[in-house]
Design an enzyme around this catalytic site. Structure first.
Site, short mmCIF file in Angstrom:
data_model
loop_
_atom_site.label_atom_id
_atom_site.label_comp_id
_atom_site.label_asym_id
_atom_site.label_seq_id
_atom_site.Cartn_x
_atom_site.Cartn_y
_atom_site.Cartn_z
N HIS A 71 0.74 -1.02 -0.54
CA HIS A 71 0.04 -0.11 -0.27
C HIS A 71 1.05 0.68 -0.10
CE1 HIS A 71 -3.36 3.09 2.14
NE2 HIS A 71 -4.29 2.06 1.52
N ASP A 116 3.22 -4.06 8.13
CA ASP A 116 1.82 -3.34 7.99
C ASP A 116 0.82 -4.37 8.22
OD1 ASP A 116 -0.54 -2.37 6.82
OD2 ASP A 116 0.06 -1.39 4.53
N GLN A 138 -4.39 -5.18 7.18
CA GLN A 138 -5.81 -5.75 6.82
C GLN A 138 -5.66 -7.44 7.41
OE1 GLN A 138 -7.54 -5.24 4.73
NE2 GLN A 138 -7.21 -3.30 3.68
N LYS A 162 -10.96 -0.21 10.62
CA LYS A 162 -10.89 -1.66 9.29
C LYS A 162 -11.47 -2.98 10.63
CE LYS A 162 -7.12 -0.43 6.14
NZ LYS A 162 -8.08 0.52 4.77
N CYS A 168 -4.10 2.42 -3.82
CA CYS A 168 -3.38 3.15 -3.02
C CYS A 168 -2.15 1.31 -3.26
CB CYS A 168 -3.72 3.00 -1.60
SG CYS A 168 -4.69 5.10 -1.54
N1 7TS Z 1 -1.87 -1.14 4.40
C1 7TS Z 1 -2.93 -1.43 3.80
C2 7TS Z 1 -2.01 -2.72 3.76
C3 7TS Z 1 -3.92 -1.14 3.66
O1 7TS Z 1 -4.78 -1.57 3.39
C4 7TS Z 1 -4.21 0.56 4.01
C5 7TS Z 1 -5.84 0.78 4.41
C6 7TS Z 1 -3.33 1.18 4.95
C7 7TS Z 1 -1.98 0.72 5.16
C8 7TS Z 1 -3.34 2.69 4.79
O2 7TS Z 1 -4.24 2.29 6.60
P1 7TS Z 1 -5.05 3.55 6.90
O3 7TS Z 1 -5.81 3.52 8.06
O4 7TS Z 1 -3.65 4.32 7.73
O5 7TS Z 1 -5.01 4.57 5.94
N2 7TS Z 1 -6.25 0.62 3.05
C9 7TS Z 1 -7.41 1.13 1.85
C10 7TS Z 1 -7.85 0.31 1.72
O6 7TS Z 1 -7.78 -0.58 0.90
N3 7TS Z 1 -8.65 1.10 0.79
O7 7TS Z 1 -9.09 2.27 1.38
C11 7TS Z 1 -8.07 1.93 2.49
#
Ligand code: 7TS
Length: 414
Positions: A130, A207, A210, A233, A372
């Protein structure tokens, strides 16, 4: 199989815990929410924990000596302890509340990595990251003259572990990769990859944005040095995320942001940093949100993470089978056993944004775009995909609706 019976989720009962799932998005059009990889829905227990905090206990933390301040501090720290327990971190001080995964990764880049790494040092990432686990390292690399290398992804959507081994032999100082891809759904072998990275002398950042919401994760068993994830999430609110760090690393790291709470003493020209974890939590944190995240992990624990994983493996397996029936659909990524509840696909001749828009008219919420992960889409030669993602409240009937929806999209475009 007996095990699957004991782990089976009572989805109807679970769905009743999520108020938003009862709404309609048009006259007679019930919501079919297949976008949990972007953010999950929130159960009543989380919403109530947050409103109860505001109704009964609202105060700033670690500051006042009055009753409310003590209650708020206690609830905030209790949430930290519960989240620590959820990921099997032995000491709650190894858990720092951040805004989200993105901020947690940036924290490590700005503190440990800026302190420990210098010109020519290598950071090993992967092609499936990501942007949150790419851009902070690109920024630091530009500032400090670091070298970035990438583990390639195979056509089947797995990391190429042979190339990983040979890149490790070049002595990276940090290996940072996602536990589960938000596009391919691939669940990477974190334990094995971490052991190899440590043997090569590298630190490891996972990371887990997910994975922590969807799989049982034991951070001490995996032996990672840092792990980042987001509350929103995993049935929790937006605005709160987590950085886990090994205590001795966190203690040696300089602070991230400067301000209130992260200090023990301040003089006009200097300060003494607070102890971990407060050293990394400058300013008033997201108190109600942290408490909401505590309620979210209680909720997930009561459901049982092995059961969540099993239900999602069944759902995604079903989705892969059904998507394979639709002419022109190509799903990226591996088989169900190696993937979480994510199915990203292309549909011959139809742009993902059109697909998402037409599905939306049928009440089906999916995400379209690069999610992303632009370099990963480039790797597969597609600018964008449509992504259906599942969580513990989804059903096979909803996947049937998705498939019926895709046939309708095809009709419109033919
Ligand atoms: N890493 C992964 C693997 C992710 O899926 C996401 C968010 C992030 C980092 C960033 O998370 P945040 O909470 O800091 O934004 N992924 C997604 C997605 O797949 N669609 O919207 C956000």
């Amino acid at each position: 199989m007996a095990a699957s019976e004991t782990l089976a989720l009572d989805v109807r009962r679970l769905r009743a815990e999520f108020p938003v799932l009862t709404r309609q998005v048009g006259p007679g059009v019930p919501l079919i929410y297949l976008d949990s990889a972007a953010t999950s829905q929130k159960p009543r227990a989380v919403i109530q924990a947050m409103s109860s905090f505001y109704e009964k206990h609202n105060s700033n933390i670690h500051r006042g000596i009055h009753a409310l301040a003590e209650e708020a501090t206690e609830a905030y720290e209790a949430a930290r302890a519960r989240v620590a327990q959820f990921v099997h971190a032995g000491d709650p001080r190894s858990l720092i509340f951040t805004r989200n995964t993105t901020e947690a990764i940036n924290l490590v880049a700005h503190t440990w990595a800026r302190m420990a790494l210098g010109p020519g040092d290598m950071i090993l990432l992967t092609e499936m990251e990501h942007h949150s686990n790419l851009v902070p390292w690109q920024m630091l690399a530009a500032e400090k003259g670091l070298v970035l290398e990438f583990v390639p992804v195979t056509d089947a959507g797995l990391l190429d572990l042979d190339v990983y081994s040979s890149l490790l032999s070049r002595g990276p100082r940090l290996v940072a990769f996602s536990h589960m891809s938000n596009v391919l759904g691939t669940i990477n072998p974190v334990g094995q990859m971490t052991a190899a990275a440590h043997a090569a002398g590298a630190k490891v950042l996972i990371d887990a944005a997910q994975s922590v919401p969807h799989l049982p994760v034991d951070v001490e068993d995996l032996e990672v040095d840092f792990m980042a994830f987001s509350g929103h999430k995993m049935c929790g609110p937006t605005g709160v995320g987590v950085l886990y760090g090994r205590l001795e690393l966190l203690e040696a790291m300089p602070p991230f942001l400067g301000g209130g709470d992260m200090i023990k003493r301040v003089h006009l020209r200097s300060f003494v940093a607070n102890d971990v974890p407060h050293k990394f939590e400058a300013g008033t944190p997201a108190i109600a949100e942290a408490i909401g995240l505590g309620a979210a992990v209680d909720f997930l624990t009561s459901v049982g993470m092995p059961a969540v994983r099993q239900a999602e493996e069944t759902l995604v397996g079903y989705a892969l089978d059904r998507l394979a029936e639709v002419p022109g659909v190509r799903v990226l990524g591996p088989e169900a056993e190696q993937r979480g509840g994510v199915a990203s696909f292309t549909f011959e001749g139809i742009h993902p944004h059109d697909i998402a828009q037409l599905l939306d008219r049928q009440g089906i919420a999916v995400r379209a775009g690069h999610h992303c992960a632009m370099p990963l889409h480039e790797r597969y030669g597609v600018p964008a995909t449509t992504r259906a993602s599942f969580y513990l409240y989804n059903t096979t009937e909803e996947i049937d609706s998705l498939i019926a929806g895709l046939y309708k999209v095809k009709e419109i475009f033919n």
